[in-house]
Write an enzyme that holds these catalytic residues in place. Structure first.
Site, PDB file in Angstrom:
ATOM      1  N   GLY A   1      46.887 -70.290  45.441  1.00 16.73           N
ATOM      2  CA  GLY A   1      47.248 -71.509  44.702  1.00 16.73           C
ATOM      3  C   GLY A   1      47.554 -72.695  45.587  1.00 16.73           C
ATOM      4  O   GLY A   1      47.653 -73.819  45.100  1.00 16.73           O
ATOM      5  N   GLY A   2      47.750 -72.468  46.890  1.00 17.03           N
ATOM      6  CA  GLY A   2      47.974 -73.583  47.813  1.00 17.03           C
ATOM      7  C   GLY A   2      49.337 -74.235  47.640  1.00 17.03           C
ATOM      8  O   GLY A   2      50.253 -73.686  47.017  1.00 17.03           O
TER       9      GLY A   2
ATOM     10  N   HIS B   1      56.345 -97.940  16.352  1.00 20.35           N
ATOM     11  CA  HIS B   1      57.712 -98.372  16.610  1.00 20.35           C
ATOM     12  C   HIS B   1      58.646 -97.201  16.317  1.00 20.35           C
ATOM     13  O   HIS B   1      58.480 -96.538  15.296  1.00 20.35           O
ATOM     14  CB  HIS B   1      58.064 -99.556  15.700  1.00 20.35           C
ATOM     15  CG  HIS B   1      59.501 -99.931  15.785  1.00 20.35           C
ATOM     16  ND1 HIS B   1      60.021-100.622  16.850  1.00 20.35           N
ATOM     17  CD2 HIS B   1      60.544 -99.676  14.940  1.00 20.35           C
ATOM     18  CE1 HIS B   1      61.323-100.799  16.665  1.00 20.35           C
ATOM     19  NE2 HIS B   1      61.664-100.229  15.508  1.00 20.35           N
TER      20      HIS B   1
ATOM     21  N   CYS C   1      50.352 -77.074  46.046  1.00 21.54           N
ATOM     22  CA  CYS C   1      50.799 -77.616  44.757  1.00 21.54           C
ATOM     23  C   CYS C   1      51.584 -76.571  43.970  1.00 21.54           C
ATOM     24  O   CYS C   1      52.696 -76.812  43.521  1.00 21.54           O
ATOM     25  CB  CYS C   1      49.597 -78.104  43.951  1.00 21.54           C
ATOM     26  SG  CYS C   1      50.067 -78.779  42.371  1.00 21.54           S
TER      27      CYS C   1
ATOM     28  N   GLU D   1      41.861 -67.125  51.998  1.00 27.20           N
ATOM     29  CA  GLU D   1      43.203 -67.716  51.868  1.00 27.20           C
ATOM     30  C   GLU D   1      44.158 -66.991  52.800  1.00 27.20           C
ATOM     31  O   GLU D   1      44.264 -65.768  52.766  1.00 27.20           O
ATOM     32  CB  GLU D   1      43.681 -67.619  50.412  1.00 27.20           C
ATOM     33  CG  GLU D   1      45.108 -68.078  50.182  1.00 27.20           C
ATOM     34  CD  GLU D   1      45.373 -69.516  50.610  1.00 27.20           C
ATOM     35  OE1 GLU D   1      44.821 -70.443  50.001  1.00 27.20           O
ATOM     36  OE2 GLU D   1      46.140 -69.708  51.601  1.00 27.20           O
TER      37      GLU D   1
HETATM   38  C1  LIG Z   1      57.098 -81.398  48.140  1.00 24.36           C
HETATM   39  C2  LIG Z   1      55.755 -81.816  47.615  1.00 24.36           C
HETATM   40  C3  LIG Z   1      55.645 -82.327  46.342  1.00 24.36           C
HETATM   41  C4  LIG Z   1      54.408 -82.723  45.854  1.00 24.36           C
HETATM   42  N1  LIG Z   1      54.331 -83.238  44.588  1.00 24.36           N
HETATM   43  C5  LIG Z   1      53.123 -83.634  44.113  1.00 24.36           C
HETATM   44  C6  LIG Z   1      53.004 -84.150  42.790  1.00 24.36           C
HETATM   45  O1  LIG Z   1      53.989 -84.261  42.058  1.00 24.36           O
HETATM   46  N2  LIG Z   1      51.783 -84.507  42.346  1.00 24.36           N
HETATM   47  C7  LIG Z   1      50.665 -84.401  43.146  1.00 24.36           C
HETATM   48  O2  LIG Z   1      49.573 -84.737  42.685  1.00 24.36           O
HETATM   49  N3  LIG Z   1      50.749 -83.926  44.397  1.00 24.36           N
HETATM   50  C8  LIG Z   1      51.946 -83.538  44.895  1.00 24.36           C
HETATM   51  N4  LIG Z   1      52.030 -83.033  46.161  1.00 24.36           N
HETATM   52  C9  LIG Z   1      50.792 -83.003  46.982  1.00 24.36           C
HETATM   53  C10 LIG Z   1      49.911 -81.814  46.604  1.00 24.36           C
HETATM   54  O3  LIG Z   1      50.647 -80.627  46.659  1.00 24.36           O
HETATM   55  C11 LIG Z   1      48.728 -81.754  47.551  1.00 24.36           C
HETATM   56  O4  LIG Z   1      48.088 -83.003  47.554  1.00 24.36           O
HETATM   57  C12 LIG Z   1      47.732 -80.688  47.104  1.00 24.36           C
HETATM   58  O5  LIG Z   1      48.325 -79.419  47.119  1.00 24.36           O
HETATM   59  C13 LIG Z   1      46.546 -80.732  48.059  1.00 24.36           C
HETATM   60  O6  LIG Z   1      45.687 -79.707  47.790  1.00 24.36           O
HETATM   61  P1  LIG Z   1      44.594 -79.274  48.821  1.00 24.36           P
HETATM   62  O7  LIG Z   1      43.379 -79.053  48.031  1.00 24.36           O
HETATM   63  O8  LIG Z   1      44.508 -80.223  49.940  1.00 24.36           O
HETATM   64  O9  LIG Z   1      45.103 -77.867  49.426  1.00 24.36           O
HETATM   65  P2  LIG Z   1      46.537 -77.257  49.678  1.00 24.36           P
HETATM   66  O10 LIG Z   1      47.315 -77.208  48.424  1.00 24.36           O
HETATM   67  O11 LIG Z   1      47.180 -77.901  50.839  1.00 24.36           O
HETATM   68  O12 LIG Z   1      46.148 -75.761  50.027  1.00 24.36           O
HETATM   69  C14 LIG Z   1      45.441 -75.442  51.177  1.00 24.36           C
HETATM   70  C15 LIG Z   1      45.351 -73.935  51.282  1.00 24.36           C
HETATM   71  O13 LIG Z   1      44.543 -73.600  52.396  1.00 24.36           O
HETATM   72  C16 LIG Z   1      45.097 -72.477  53.058  1.00 24.36           C
HETATM   73  N5  LIG Z   1      44.649 -72.498  54.459  1.00 24.36           N
HETATM   74  C17 LIG Z   1      44.920 -73.445  55.397  1.00 24.36           C
HETATM   75  N6  LIG Z   1      44.284 -73.162  56.545  1.00 24.36           N
HETATM   76  C18 LIG Z   1      43.623 -71.996  56.334  1.00 24.36           C
HETATM   77  C19 LIG Z   1      42.777 -71.189  57.149  1.00 24.36           C
HETATM   78  N7  LIG Z   1      42.460 -71.542  58.406  1.00 24.36           N
HETATM   79  N8  LIG Z   1      42.276 -70.049  56.629  1.00 24.36           N
HETATM   80  C20 LIG Z   1      42.569 -69.688  55.346  1.00 24.36           C
HETATM   81  N9  LIG Z   1      43.337 -70.419  54.530  1.00 24.36           N
HETATM   82  C21 LIG Z   1      43.858 -71.570  55.016  1.00 24.36           C
HETATM   83  C22 LIG Z   1      46.599 -72.682  52.908  1.00 24.36           C
HETATM   84  O14 LIG Z   1      47.286 -71.447  53.025  1.00 24.36           O
HETATM   85  C23 LIG Z   1      46.698 -73.271  51.513  1.00 24.36           C
HETATM   86  O15 LIG Z   1      46.899 -72.288  50.537  1.00 24.36           O
HETATM   87  C24 LIG Z   1      53.249 -82.599  46.665  1.00 24.36           C
HETATM   88  C25 LIG Z   1      53.348 -82.064  47.952  1.00 24.36           C
HETATM   89  C26 LIG Z   1      54.582 -81.675  48.427  1.00 24.36           C
HETATM   90  C27 LIG Z   1      54.675 -81.102  49.810  1.00 24.36           C
END
Ligand SMILES: Cc1cc2nc3c(=O)[nH]c(=O)nc-3n(C[C@H](O)[C@H](O)[C@H](O)COP(=O)(O)OP(=O)(O)OC[C@H]3O[C@@H](n4cnc5c(N)ncnc54)[C@H](O)[C@@H]3O)c2cc1C
Length: 466
Positions: A41-42, A450, A44, A36
């Site tokens: 936690g990414g 209801h 979300c 990471e």
């Molecule tokens: C403002 C906003 C509001 C949102 N609201 C919602 C909601 O209400 N409900 C919903 O379902 N979704 C929502 N989303 C979307 C949701 O956050 C994403 O769909 C979700 O986080 C995707 O998860 P993911 O598994 O793709 O990884 P991500 O959450 O994008 O995480 C990817 C991780 O990989 C890491 N990473 C990237 N490249 C590298 C690398 N080369 N080496 C090491 N680490 C790396 C990053 O640092 C990150 O921590 C929202 C998004 C935003 C921006």
């Protein structure tokens, strides 16, 4: 030559999918590396769902407080302390992040190494990690999972470098309220922030390039949301293409927008670009492993989430398609089923619900009316304004409508759009009916308590027969 460390499994990214996979594999006795580069936690947890919905909750309290007199409740003048709102949000994020960190520590007894740094492919099954603490490490594994997600797309118009442009992450760190926030983009992120900051007390102008807000939804949905936003005092500029930016004196920003009527200038104090997201694939250099990307940079996968390289999988936003946390989690379930439980799961026929956390909430699943008609389906449409739902009347929140698309032959529900109080929760009831392939008549004739919002579903489906 640096020494290469062998693992059984490498997971890149710690979001919904990325957090559960390493634990599942280490519990199954595999030696796992989790990489990471950012906060645990990414998106979300850190800059997406959790912080926005926490701030939306503050905005809703401000809205209801201003409407207190409608309910016979006297309050003083209402003001919002943005720093306190931000602190509440930061605490929530920190709690969620610590919770995840705790989960990883719990499995520390197992073979799970957390590497803090950025990963990039240097060969088909080998990655180099540039460690945050300094130095690099080479790691290899027969199984690699890419869960690197995406980031906000940058605005690219003339003179963009002249002004400070906020994105969905930086806007949540403001410590004073924008006097007038310009928002480029009428998708869900632009709408959630627009209504939130309006409720905090900012003037808002949303500039939407497409002919309507939430371009992929049915027209009646877009129209109703536009009406609600305008009622709330938000300026919605439809069909406006941003041309150039200028920083004026007095901390004013001027955005020139091309409309059908000609060029128009819109002035504000702050600018948010909510124009979509791009995949995090550049730094990862997947091409060094032979992993195919599409023309927008997303990783190409099949319905089992396999990339073009055997043993390498992609999950979450980085593979394109619906970008939601619950999709990333479902991707994890598919991979766990196939790789740890000898099952055969896939994304085929996956129906993805979503909720947009504007107020009233907008819950959606399945086919829209437009999609169903385009496919030439024989459909019936049930539609009910929320002001026909007793619970909505009692709570004084009657904006929006419920709509369901029904297959006229099978009587099964093909999809729904619920724009109304707790629309996301109501949609989930219909989702369950769809999962069970129930005919709409089951909901029409069900006994709901209801007066709940669910009871409105009786009335919604009665409209089909009247
Ligand atoms: C403002 C906003 C509001 C949102 N609201 C919602 C909601 O209400 N409900 C919903 O379902 N979704 C929502 N989303 C979307 C949701 O956050 C994403 O769909 C979700 O986080 C995707 O998860 P993911 O598994 O793709 O990884 P991500 O959450 O994008 O995480 C990817 C991780 O990989 C890491 N990473 C990237 N490249 C590298 C690398 N080369 N080496 C090491 N680490 C790396 C990053 O640092 C990150 O921590 C929202 C998004 C935003 C921006």
């Amino acid at each position: 030559m640096p020494k290469v460390t062998n693992f059984d499994v490498i997971v890149i990214g710690t979001s919904q999918g990325g957090r559960f996979l390493p634990m599942a594999f280490s519990k199954a006795g595999r030696k796992v590396a989790l990489v990471e580069r950012g906060p645990l936690g990414g998106v979300c947890v850190n800059s997406g769902c959790t912080p926005t919905k926490t701030m939306v909750a503050s905005a809703r309290v401000a809205y209801l407080a201003r409407r207190a007199a409608d309910y016979g409740v006297r309050t003083g003048s209402i003001s919002v302390d943005l720093q306190a709102v931000r602190k509440r949000k930061q605490d929530m994020v920190e709690g969620a992040r610590n919770n995840f960190a705790g989960l990883i520590t719990e499995v520390q007894g197992l073979d799970l190494d957390l590497l803090t740094g950025e990963a990039r492919f240097i060969a088909p099954k080998t990655l180099e990690v540039s460690l945050k603490e300094g130095g690099t490490r080479e790691i290899t594994a027969p199984l690699i999972f890419i869960d690197t997600g995406g980031r906000p797309k940058q605005l690219a118009i003339k003179q963009v470098g002249n002004v400070s442009v906020l994105n969905s992450t930086t806007i949540m760190e403001l410590d004073s309220l924008p006097e007038h926030l310009l928002i480029i983009g009428g998708g869900y992120i632009g709408l959630e922030f627009g209504q939130m900051f309006r409720r905090f007390g900012s003037q808002i102008t949303i500039i939407q390039h497409h002919p309507r807000l939430l371009m992929n939804e049915d027209e009646d949905v877009s129209d109703e949301i536009t009406k609600i936003f305008r009622e709330d005092g938000i300026t919605v500029l439809i069909g406006g293409t941003p041309q150039r930016l200028e920083q004026l004196g007095d901390n004013r920003i001027q955005l020139t927008v091309r409309t059908r009527e000609g060029e128009q200038q819109v002035n504000g104090s702050h600018l948010l670009a909510a124009i979509g997201r791009v995949p995090n694939t550049e730094a990862l250099t997947p091409e060094a492993a032979g992993i195919r990307l599409d023309k927008s940079g997303y990783i190409e996968i099949n319905e089992r989430l396999e990339t073009s390289v055997p043993g390498i999988y992609a999950l979450g936003d980085v593979k394109g398609g619906p970008a939601f946390t619950h999709v990333s989690f479902d991707d994890f379930r598919i991979l766990r089923t196939n790789l740890l439980e000898h099952g055969s799961a896939s994304t085929r026929d996956r129906v993805v619900p979503y909720t947009i956390f504007i107020d009233p909430q907008f819950g959606r699943i399945g086919m829209s009316e437009r999609e169903a008609r385009k496919q030439g389906r024989n459909i019936r449409v049930a539609k009910l304004p929320m002001n026909a739902v007793i619970r909505a009347l009692e709570t004084g929140e009657t904006r929006g409508f419920m709509k369901a698309i029904i297959d006229a032959d099978t009587k099964q529900i093909l999809g729904c759009a619920i724009l109304g109080l707790e629309g996301g929760e109501l949609m989930a009831i219909i989702q369950v009916a769809m999962m069970g392939k129930l005919p709409y008549t089951t909901l029409r004739d069900a006994i709901f308590t209801h007066p709940t919002l669910a009871e409105g579903l009786n009335t919604l489906f009665v409209t089909i027969d009247s």
